[in-house]
Write a protein that holds these residues in place. Structure first.
Motif, mmCIF file in Angstrom:
data_model
loop_
_atom_site.group_PDB
_atom_site.id
_atom_site.type_symbol
_atom_site.label_atom_id
_atom_site.label_comp_id
_atom_site.label_asym_id
_atom_site.label_seq_id
_atom_site.Cartn_x
_atom_site.Cartn_y
_atom_site.Cartn_z
ATOM 1 N N ILE A 364 0.837 -1.201 0.000
ATOM 2 C CA ILE A 364 0.000 0.000 0.000
ATOM 3 C C ILE A 364 0.872 1.251 0.000
ATOM 4 N N ALA A 365 1.874 1.280 0.856
ATOM 5 C CA ALA A 365 2.769 2.437 0.908
ATOM 6 C C ALA A 365 3.514 2.615 -0.416
ATOM 7 N N LYS A 366 3.980 1.516 -0.983
ATOM 8 C CA LYS A 366 4.719 1.583 -2.246
ATOM 9 C C LYS A 366 3.822 2.084 -3.377
ATOM 10 N N LEU A 367 2.612 1.574 -3.450
ATOM 11 C CA LEU A 367 1.697 1.966 -4.517
ATOM 12 C C LEU A 367 1.202 3.398 -4.339
ATOM 13 N N ALA A 368 1.035 3.820 -3.097
ATOM 14 C CA ALA A 368 0.642 5.205 -2.861
ATOM 15 C C ALA A 368 1.717 6.161 -3.374
ATOM 16 N N ALA A 369 2.978 5.794 -3.210
ATOM 17 C CA ALA A 369 4.068 6.630 -3.715
ATOM 18 C C ALA A 369 4.044 6.689 -5.240
ATOM 19 N N VAL A 370 3.736 5.557 -5.884
ATOM 20 C CA VAL A 370 3.618 5.535 -7.346
ATOM 21 C C VAL A 370 2.459 6.410 -7.797
ATOM 22 N N GLN A 371 1.336 6.299 -7.125
ATOM 23 C CA GLN A 371 0.164 7.105 -7.476
ATOM 24 C C GLN A 371 0.473 8.599 -7.374
ATOM 25 N N ARG A 372 1.201 8.962 -6.332
ATOM 26 C CA ARG A 372 1.517 10.373 -6.145
ATOM 27 C C ARG A 372 2.388 10.886 -7.292
ATOM 28 N N LYS A 373 3.362 10.091 -7.740
ATOM 29 C CA LYS A 373 4.205 10.498 -8.863
ATOM 30 C C LYS A 373 3.375 10.661 -10.133
ATOM 31 N N LEU A 374 2.463 9.728 -10.352
ATOM 32 C CA LEU A 374 1.612 9.799 -11.534
ATOM 33 C C LEU A 374 0.691 11.011 -11.481
ATOM 34 N N LEU A 375 0.171 11.301 -10.306
ATOM 35 C CA LEU A 375 -0.704 12.463 -10.163
ATOM 36 C C LEU A 375 0.063 13.755 -10.373
ATOM 37 N N ASP A 376 1.275 13.829 -9.850
ATOM 38 C CA ASP A 376 2.122 14.994 -10.107
ATOM 39 C C ASP A 376 2.363 15.168 -11.606
ATOM 40 N N GLY A 377 2.567 14.050 -12.301
ATOM 41 C CA GLY A 377 2.783 14.121 -13.740
ATOM 42 C C GLY A 377 1.534 14.524 -14.491
ATOM 43 N N ALA A 378 0.364 14.078 -14.009
ATOM 44 C CA ALA A 378 -0.896 14.400 -14.682
ATOM 45 C C ALA A 378 -1.168 15.894 -14.674
ATOM 46 N N VAL A 379 -0.713 16.571 -13.638
ATOM 47 C CA VAL A 379 -0.911 18.025 -13.536
ATOM 48 C C VAL A 379 -0.329 18.744 -14.754
ATOM 49 N N GLU A 380 0.804 18.251 -15.227
ATOM 50 C CA GLU A 380 1.508 18.920 -16.319
ATOM 51 C C GLU A 380 0.867 18.673 -17.685
ATOM 52 N N LEU A 381 -0.171 17.849 -17.735
ATOM 53 C CA LEU A 381 -0.811 17.528 -19.006
ATOM 54 C C LEU A 381 -2.102 18.292 -19.244
ATOM 55 N N VAL A 382 -2.544 19.064 -18.251
ATOM 56 C CA VAL A 382 -3.843 19.722 -18.350
ATOM 57 C C VAL A 382 -3.670 21.237 -18.459
ATOM 58 N N LYS A 383 -4.565 21.858 -19.218
ATOM 59 C CA LYS A 383 -4.526 23.305 -19.420
ATOM 60 C C LYS A 383 -4.879 24.063 -18.138
ATOM 61 N N LEU A 384 -4.555 25.329 -18.122
ATOM 62 C CA LEU A 384 -4.994 26.210 -17.047
ATOM 63 C C LEU A 384 -6.518 26.205 -17.015
ATOM 64 N N GLY A 385 -7.080 25.952 -15.853
ATOM 65 C CA GLY A 385 -8.529 25.866 -15.712
ATOM 66 C C GLY A 385 -9.069 24.473 -15.968
ATOM 67 N N GLY A 386 -8.207 23.549 -16.405
ATOM 68 C CA GLY A 386 -8.641 22.197 -16.724
ATOM 69 C C GLY A 386 -8.856 21.343 -15.486
ATOM 70 N N ALA A 387 -9.619 20.280 -15.662
ATOM 71 C CA ALA A 387 -9.975 19.393 -14.553
ATOM 72 C C ALA A 387 -9.096 18.147 -14.543
ATOM 73 N N ILE A 388 -8.813 17.683 -13.353
ATOM 74 C CA ILE A 388 -8.101 16.425 -13.139
ATOM 75 C C ILE A 388 -8.944 15.582 -12.204
ATOM 76 N N VAL A 389 -9.328 14.392 -12.652
ATOM 77 C CA VAL A 389 -10.011 13.441 -11.776
ATOM 78 C C VAL A 389 -9.041 12.307 -11.477
ATOM 79 N N PHE A 390 -8.777 12.112 -10.194
ATOM 80 C CA PHE A 390 -7.895 11.041 -9.726
ATOM 81 C C PHE A 390 -8.752 9.987 -9.046
#
Length: 467
Positions: A364-390
């Protein structure tokens, strides 16, 4: 062997080195090959932490499983699911019959006992067949031959005592590892945790997302329409591909909870939306049907092939990209991004009872760390004002609520929580928390019939990029 001896679910509402010694030998007793395969696969799950889906895949699964005919494969699946779903209960009833615990290296013996006890206690298989085949199995293996008398004595004692003892043991037992029970109690409280654990003992219903007219397809399947629009069957009587509408691509199998995150964007018609970690494609299909221009991103080539095949059957089109999310650089940023991240899958225990025995707190701890990295990366793919659903299918807050809160703190000024309002999703308002997150559990969606109630455990949060 009779049909009953091959096994059908019995309806009970309360209810070292493990390689085979002779892998090429053909067991002579009818039904023995299936029991030997079940014990071997149980060993692979418990001892080697191998997921059950891969072991019982009809094309690429374990050789002992693939050597069986389709009926015996179904029996093996039923035995394994039952043995895992009730593992602690079965273990207690076995231990009550032992003068002293089994040796630590007697894992092969333990698996033979669990396979047989699962049949005796929970499956519609003659007790005599379960006992006799277990004894024969023990005699056929040099590691367990000297324990064949013990196998016979323990199992016959369970046969005699099951009606009197099983209800009490079920009532006092949590069929899950201690670490998982402790995490549930801490996250949800003892009462809700008990409801979740009770739900885990039941076979999961089968859910379908349909392109249109849920009532029509519920009628065609002999199922019901959930408040969310998902069509639900209590159980399948044959292959999914035999159901009406499969070849025409009118629907796909998708748990009711898994169908919720894609709805959280609102109106996305004509917008560019990325579905990250997209395979097998259920959420991609939902986004396409909502009118979005969808890019499905998947790191695994094999899983992307599966996604493409699923979309082809459904007659839906999306751009498909084979890329590591953290290295993915689109030509243009997206209006919205859906990240259904890989996780511990503890929300899917009802349909995948091996999860609790192949995962650990460390995972769980290991996968949570992976999820956080992926979520940080997802931020860089969306426009200003865009939505991110995790989202993910974990019940653990470390992969859900706690992760979302830490993400917001670390991205303060760049990302804001866009709370999900209960009035925007009235049919699922009961699953929206006071903070504006989506949280489902197997104890939710009480429809009055336990076999038809519940849904996978899911978490989802909606964010918006503001800088």
């Amino acid at each position: 062997m009779t049909d009953a001896a091959r096994g059908r679910p019995r309806h009970r509402p309360n209810a070292g080195n493990n390689k085979p010694s002779r892998p090429d030998a053909a067991p002579s007793a009818p039904g023995l090959a299936a029991r030997m395969a079940a014990a071997r696969l149980l060993a692979a799950t418990i001892d080697a932490k191998t997921p059950l889906d891969g072991l019982t895949d009809h094309e690429h699964g374990h050789p002992q499983f693939r050597a069986l005919d389709m009926r015996d494969r179904g029996l093996v699946r039923a035995i394994l699911a039952t043995a895992l779903r009730h593992r602690v209960t079965i273990g207690k009833l076995i231990s009550h019959r032992l003068e002293k615990p089994l040796p630590a290296n007697a894992t092969a013996l333990s698996h033979i006992l669990h396979v047989a006890a699962a049949q005796i206690l929970f499956l519609d298989i003659p007790d005599s067949a379960a006992v006799d085949l277990a004894v024969t199995h023990a005699k056929s293996d040099p590691r367990t031959v000297r324990f064949s008398g013990l196998v016979n004595g323990v199992l016959r004692a369970i046969v005699r005592a099951k009606d009197a003892e099983l209800p009490a043991v079920l009532a006092e037992t949590a069929d899950a590892p201690d670490w998982f029970v402790e995490r549930l109690n801490a996250a949800y409280g003892a009462d809700e945790a008990k409801k979740i654990l009770t739900a885990h003992r039941l076979e999961s219903p089968v859910d379908f997302t349909v392109k249109s007219d849920p009532r029509k397809w519920a009628g065609a399947f002999g199922g019901i329409v959930l408040p969310t629009g998902t069509v639900r069957l209590e159980k399948l009587s044959g292959p999914v591909s035999d159901l009406p509408g499969f070849a025409e691509g009118e629907w796909w199998v998708q748990d009711a909870a898994a169908a919720l995150p894609a709805r959280l964007f609102g109106d996305i018609k004509g917008k560019r939306v990325a579905d990250l970690c997209a395979a097998p494609g259920g959420k991609t299909a939902q986004l396409v049907l909502s009118g979005a221009k969808v890019t499905a991103v998947e790191a695994s080539k094999n899983r992307l092939v599966r996604l493409a095949a699923n979309l082809d059957r459904l007659g839906l089109e999306a751009e498909k990209v084979n890329a590591d999310l953290l290295a993915y650089k689109p030509d243009e940023l997206f209006d919205a991004v859906l990240l259904d991240a890989p996780c511990s899958s503890t929300g899917t225990v009802r349909r995948h009872p091996d999860v609790l025995w192949t995962k650990s707190l460390a995972d769980i701890a290991k996968l949570a760390a992976v999820q956080r990295k992926l979520l940080d990366g997802a931020v860089e793919l969306v426009k200003l004002g865009g939505a991110i659903v995790f989202s993910n299918c974990s019940l653990d807050p470390e992969e859900g609520e706690s992760l979302a809160k830490a993400f917001l703190v670390d991205h303060k000024g760049k990302i804001e929580l866009d709370p999900i309002r209960r009035d925007e999703v009235p049919d699922i308002s009961a699953f929206i928390t006071s903070e504006g997150y989506l949280r489902t559990t197997p104890a939710g969606l009480d429809l009055g019939n336990p076999a038809l109630s519940g849904l996978d455990g899911f978490f989802a949060a909606r964010f918006r990029r503001v800088a």
